[in-house]
Structure formats: C-alpha cells, structure tokens
Design a protein around this motif. Structure first.
Motif, mmCIF file in Angstrom:
data_model
loop_
_atom_site.group_PDB
_atom_site.id
_atom_site.type_symbol
_atom_site.label_atom_id
_atom_site.label_comp_id
_atom_site.label_asym_id
_atom_site.label_seq_id
_atom_site.Cartn_x
_atom_site.Cartn_y
_atom_site.Cartn_z
ATOM 1 N N ALA A 1 71.243 -58.481 52.380
ATOM 2 C CA ALA A 1 70.336 -59.559 52.786
ATOM 3 C C ALA A 1 71.124 -60.767 53.254
ATOM 4 O O ALA A 1 72.284 -60.957 52.877
ATOM 5 C CB ALA A 1 69.417 -59.952 51.626
ATOM 6 N N ILE A 2 70.461 -61.575 54.075
ATOM 7 C CA ILE A 2 71.048 -62.828 54.519
ATOM 8 C C ILE A 2 69.928 -63.766 54.934
ATOM 9 O O ILE A 2 68.878 -63.320 55.415
ATOM 10 C CB ILE A 2 72.032 -62.608 55.688
ATOM 11 C CG1 ILE A 2 72.866 -63.873 55.955
ATOM 12 C CG2 ILE A 2 71.307 -62.153 56.940
ATOM 13 C CD1 ILE A 2 74.038 -63.635 56.907
ATOM 14 N N VAL A 3 70.134 -65.059 54.703
ATOM 15 C CA VAL A 3 69.218 -66.100 55.175
ATOM 16 C C VAL A 3 70.051 -67.098 55.964
ATOM 17 O O VAL A 3 71.077 -67.581 55.487
ATOM 18 C CB VAL A 3 68.519 -66.832 54.008
ATOM 19 C CG1 VAL A 3 67.564 -67.899 54.553
ATOM 20 C CG2 VAL A 3 67.772 -65.839 53.125
ATOM 21 N N VAL A 4 69.600 -67.398 57.194
ATOM 22 C CA VAL A 4 70.332 -68.300 58.083
ATOM 23 C C VAL A 4 69.402 -69.408 58.556
ATOM 24 O O VAL A 4 68.242 -69.159 58.908
ATOM 25 C CB VAL A 4 70.895 -67.533 59.297
ATOM 26 C CG1 VAL A 4 71.611 -68.479 60.246
ATOM 27 C CG2 VAL A 4 71.834 -66.422 58.845
ATOM 28 N N ASP A 5 69.918 -70.633 58.555
ATOM 29 C CA ASP A 5 69.208 -71.750 59.157
ATOM 30 C C ASP A 5 69.341 -71.604 60.672
ATOM 31 O O ASP A 5 70.435 -71.706 61.224
ATOM 32 C CB ASP A 5 69.841 -73.074 58.695
ATOM 33 C CG ASP A 5 69.084 -74.304 59.190
ATOM 34 O OD1 ASP A 5 68.624 -74.302 60.357
ATOM 35 O OD2 ASP A 5 68.975 -75.279 58.436
ATOM 36 N N ALA A 6 68.215 -71.341 61.343
ATOM 37 C CA ALA A 6 68.254 -71.056 62.772
ATOM 38 C C ALA A 6 68.612 -72.279 63.602
ATOM 39 O O ALA A 6 69.030 -72.141 64.756
ATOM 40 C CB ALA A 6 66.904 -70.501 63.223
ATOM 41 N N LYS A 7 68.471 -73.465 63.058
ATOM 42 C CA LYS A 7 68.812 -74.682 63.802
ATOM 43 C C LYS A 7 70.306 -74.991 63.770
ATOM 44 O O LYS A 7 70.878 -75.469 64.748
ATOM 45 C CB LYS A 7 68.035 -75.868 63.247
ATOM 46 C CG LYS A 7 66.534 -75.812 63.524
ATOM 47 C CD LYS A 7 65.845 -77.072 63.023
ATOM 48 C CE LYS A 7 64.370 -77.084 63.385
ATOM 49 N NZ LYS A 7 63.683 -78.314 62.924
ATOM 50 N N THR A 8 70.930 -74.713 62.635
ATOM 51 C CA THR A 8 72.340 -75.074 62.466
ATOM 52 C C THR A 8 73.268 -73.868 62.425
ATOM 53 O O THR A 8 74.480 -74.020 62.577
ATOM 54 C CB THR A 8 72.536 -75.864 61.164
ATOM 55 O OG1 THR A 8 72.251 -74.996 60.038
ATOM 56 C CG2 THR A 8 71.611 -77.074 61.108
ATOM 57 N N GLY A 9 72.721 -72.679 62.189
ATOM 58 C CA GLY A 9 73.539 -71.491 62.018
ATOM 59 C C GLY A 9 74.127 -71.371 60.626
ATOM 60 O O GLY A 9 74.855 -70.418 60.327
ATOM 61 N N LYS A 10 73.797 -72.309 59.734
ATOM 62 C CA LYS A 10 74.350 -72.294 58.379
ATOM 63 C C LYS A 10 73.772 -71.128 57.575
ATOM 64 O O LYS A 10 72.572 -70.869 57.594
ATOM 65 C CB LYS A 10 74.031 -73.597 57.662
ATOM 66 C CG LYS A 10 74.588 -73.681 56.247
ATOM 67 C CD LYS A 10 74.220 -75.004 55.582
ATOM 68 C CE LYS A 10 74.740 -75.076 54.164
ATOM 69 N NZ LYS A 10 74.355 -76.357 53.492
ATOM 70 N N GLN A 11 74.648 -70.441 56.862
ATOM 71 C CA GLN A 11 74.239 -69.356 55.978
ATOM 72 C C GLN A 11 73.769 -69.944 54.649
ATOM 73 O O GLN A 11 74.518 -70.647 53.970
ATOM 74 C CB GLN A 11 75.421 -68.412 55.753
ATOM 75 C CG GLN A 11 75.149 -67.269 54.801
ATOM 76 C CD GLN A 11 76.373 -66.389 54.661
ATOM 77 O OE1 GLN A 11 76.780 -65.695 55.592
ATOM 78 N NE2 GLN A 11 77.010 -66.440 53.491
ATOM 79 N N LEU A 12 72.536 -69.652 54.269
ATOM 80 C CA LEU A 12 71.950 -70.198 53.051
ATOM 81 C C LEU A 12 71.994 -69.220 51.883
ATOM 82 O O LEU A 12 71.880 -69.626 50.730
ATOM 83 C CB LEU A 12 70.502 -70.623 53.314
ATOM 84 C CG LEU A 12 70.285 -71.608 54.458
ATOM 85 C CD1 LEU A 12 68.801 -71.906 54.628
ATOM 86 C CD2 LEU A 12 71.080 -72.888 54.234
ATOM 87 N N PHE A 13 72.115 -67.954 52.199
ATOM 88 C CA PHE A 13 72.162 -66.909 51.176
ATOM 89 C C PHE A 13 72.743 -65.665 51.815
ATOM 90 O O PHE A 13 72.537 -65.416 53.002
ATOM 91 C CB PHE A 13 70.754 -66.601 50.642
ATOM 92 C CG PHE A 13 70.695 -65.391 49.733
ATOM 93 C CD1 PHE A 13 70.877 -65.528 48.368
ATOM 94 C CD2 PHE A 13 70.464 -64.124 50.244
ATOM 95 C CE1 PHE A 13 70.834 -64.422 47.534
ATOM 96 C CE2 PHE A 13 70.419 -63.006 49.412
ATOM 97 C CZ PHE A 13 70.605 -63.159 48.052
#
Length: 289
Positions: A42-54
C-alpha cells in the motif's frame, strides 16, 4: 464508516503512536497478510506535493491484475490527443481479443467497438476483450502493445513495472509495485484531466443494457473520484483510489486484500489517517446507502 474500516483505522492510529507517528506502518498491523507469496502492499501520496504519507511494501513486486488497464487507457488517451483516433473510431475485435477470459463484453470476432465505448468498457467494466482489441488496434499486436506500455511506464517514472498484456490477466512476467501504480494514477490525472471523468463513472449503457462497474467506493465516500480496481487470484484484490475534497488531493493504492470489502475498508482507513495529518483537516464523509 464501516466497522471494519473503524478497526483498521484504530489499529493504524495505535501503531503510529507507538512508532512516533512515522509514515511507515508494519503491514501486519493494518491488514491480514496472506501466506507466501506475500501480496499486501500500500501507499498514500499527496497528489499536490508528491509527498509520501504512508507506505508498506510499496516497492515490492506485485501482480497488477486489471490495474493494467490504466496504462491501456493512458495509451488510448494519447492516441485521442494526437488525433490518431477519435471517439467515433471503430476498433475491430479479433478472434484473439474475443477469446479472452471474463470480465468481458462478449464480442464475436469481426465485430467493432467505438473508442468512446471502449474507454467506458475499460474504466468501468474492466473488459478484457476490449483491452486486447484496443492494444491490437494501436500497436498491431498485443505483444507489441505490451512493449509500448512498458516503455511508457519507464518514461513516466514507473521504475519497476513490466507489462506483458493489455488486460492484466495472469502472466508470471507481468509485475508492478504499489508505488508505480500511484505514479500511473497521478500521471493519468495530470496528463489527461479532460478524460479523467471516465474513471468516476459507475455504469454505462451497452447495446441497450446498463453495465455496472466494480468500484464500490465511488458514490460511497465523498471526494473519491476514481480510479480503478483489479483482481486475479495471484494478486488478491487491488485498487488505485483518487480523493479530491476539502483542499486535499490524495492517491491511495492498496494491493493484495483478501476481498473487495477488506480492500475498500483499508482504503477508507488509510484515507482517514492521511486526512487526520494536519490541523483542521477534513474528515471522510460517507453517503447513505
């Protein structure tokens, strides 16, 4: 919020607290992991910044299943943009395409499908016969199309993906990662915003009949606007999900769940976790069934 999602989120919160709120959580703490070969990622990404959240196992090899059709659609959208095809262009269905295993629209060899309907059949129904027909039309053969898919994957930053077919049906040589699927989900929205609405559709009409899709998060969770589910036995239940609400834009990938219900609950839990990061962040809103 479902009870399963609530339990997942509670576990996520406890593990994050114990680990000092790191962005990487042991996968066994948030989803039951099948026996080897391990499937969960699994992965969660902030689509605005590209930052990986999980992330959990996000660069480990996995079978994409019907998430493959996201790249099939990417190349079809490119053909539309270049003028090579229009939405009315008829795509012939070969005997090879018609012979694909379900899910499919059950074309007979020699029939055709227009590009507009083909897009809906791929995005909503995940029709394997249509995927192969599109690949053959654009590249001359499914094998050549798979090579073009892999080349495009490298071009957009998918470092660990190899495509062997247009549909995602079982092939031991076809593999990807949760990270790469997030990259593809982001690229589809950024490159083709004018076509992204197709991924929000829950049904379409084909030959006078209503054809329903597989993505139960659409219409259930406010802000979820796509994009694609997938399943084969070797992969488990996969999904790439886009969320856009309250100033937050996220892409969530879950692969290897034991059921669609478990997969969806885990996506909800990961969305809750991501939205909880930051003061005044929005909360998930669930529509009444």
């Amino acid at each position: 919020m479902s009870s399963i999602a609530a339990r997942c989120f509670a576990t996520l919160a406890l593990v994050a607290l114990a680990a000092g709120c790191t962005t990487t959580t042991p996968p066994e703490a948030v989803l039951s992991v099948p026996a080897p070969p391990q499937k969960y990622a699994a992965i969660v990404v902030d689509a605005k910044t590209g930052k990986q959240l999980f992330e959990a196992n996000s660069t480990a090899p996995r079978y994409p299943a019907s998430l493959t059709k996201m790249m099939t659609l990417y190349l079809l959208f490119e053909a539309l943009d270049s003028g090579r095809v229009t939405k009315e262009t008829p795509i012939p269905v070969s005997a090879h395409a018609a012979s694909q295993a379900p899910t499919k629209l059950h074309f007979r060899p020699g029939e055709t499908i227009d590009v507009e309907t083909a897009i809906r059949a791929l995005a909503v129904k995940s029709a394997n016969d249509v995927a192969v027909a599109v690949g053959e039309y654009l590249a001359g053969s499914e094998e050549a199309f798979a090579a073009a898919m892999t080349a495009k994957a490298r071009q957009i930053g998918m470092r660990n993906t190899v495509f062997r077919n247009a549909s995602g049906l079982p092939d031991d040589g076809q593999h990807t990662t949760a990270r790469d699927m997030a990259v593809l989900g982001l690229a589809l929205r950024q490159r083709f915003p004018q076509y992204y609405y197709y991924f929000s559709a829950t049904d379409f009409t084909f030959r006078g009949k209503l054809v329903r899709g597989h993505n139960d998060l659409l219409g259930r969770v406010n802000g979820v606007d796509g994009i694609k589910t997938g399943y084969i036995r070797a992969s488990g239940f996969n999904i790439v999900t886009s969320y856009d609400a309250g100033g937050k834009r996220l892409v969530v990938v879950v692969m290897g769940a034991d059921s669609a219900r478990e997969r969806n609950a885990h996506v909800e839990a990961l969305l809750e976790r991501a939205l909880a990061q930051g003061a005044g962040a929005p909360r998930l809103v669930f529509n009444q069934p």
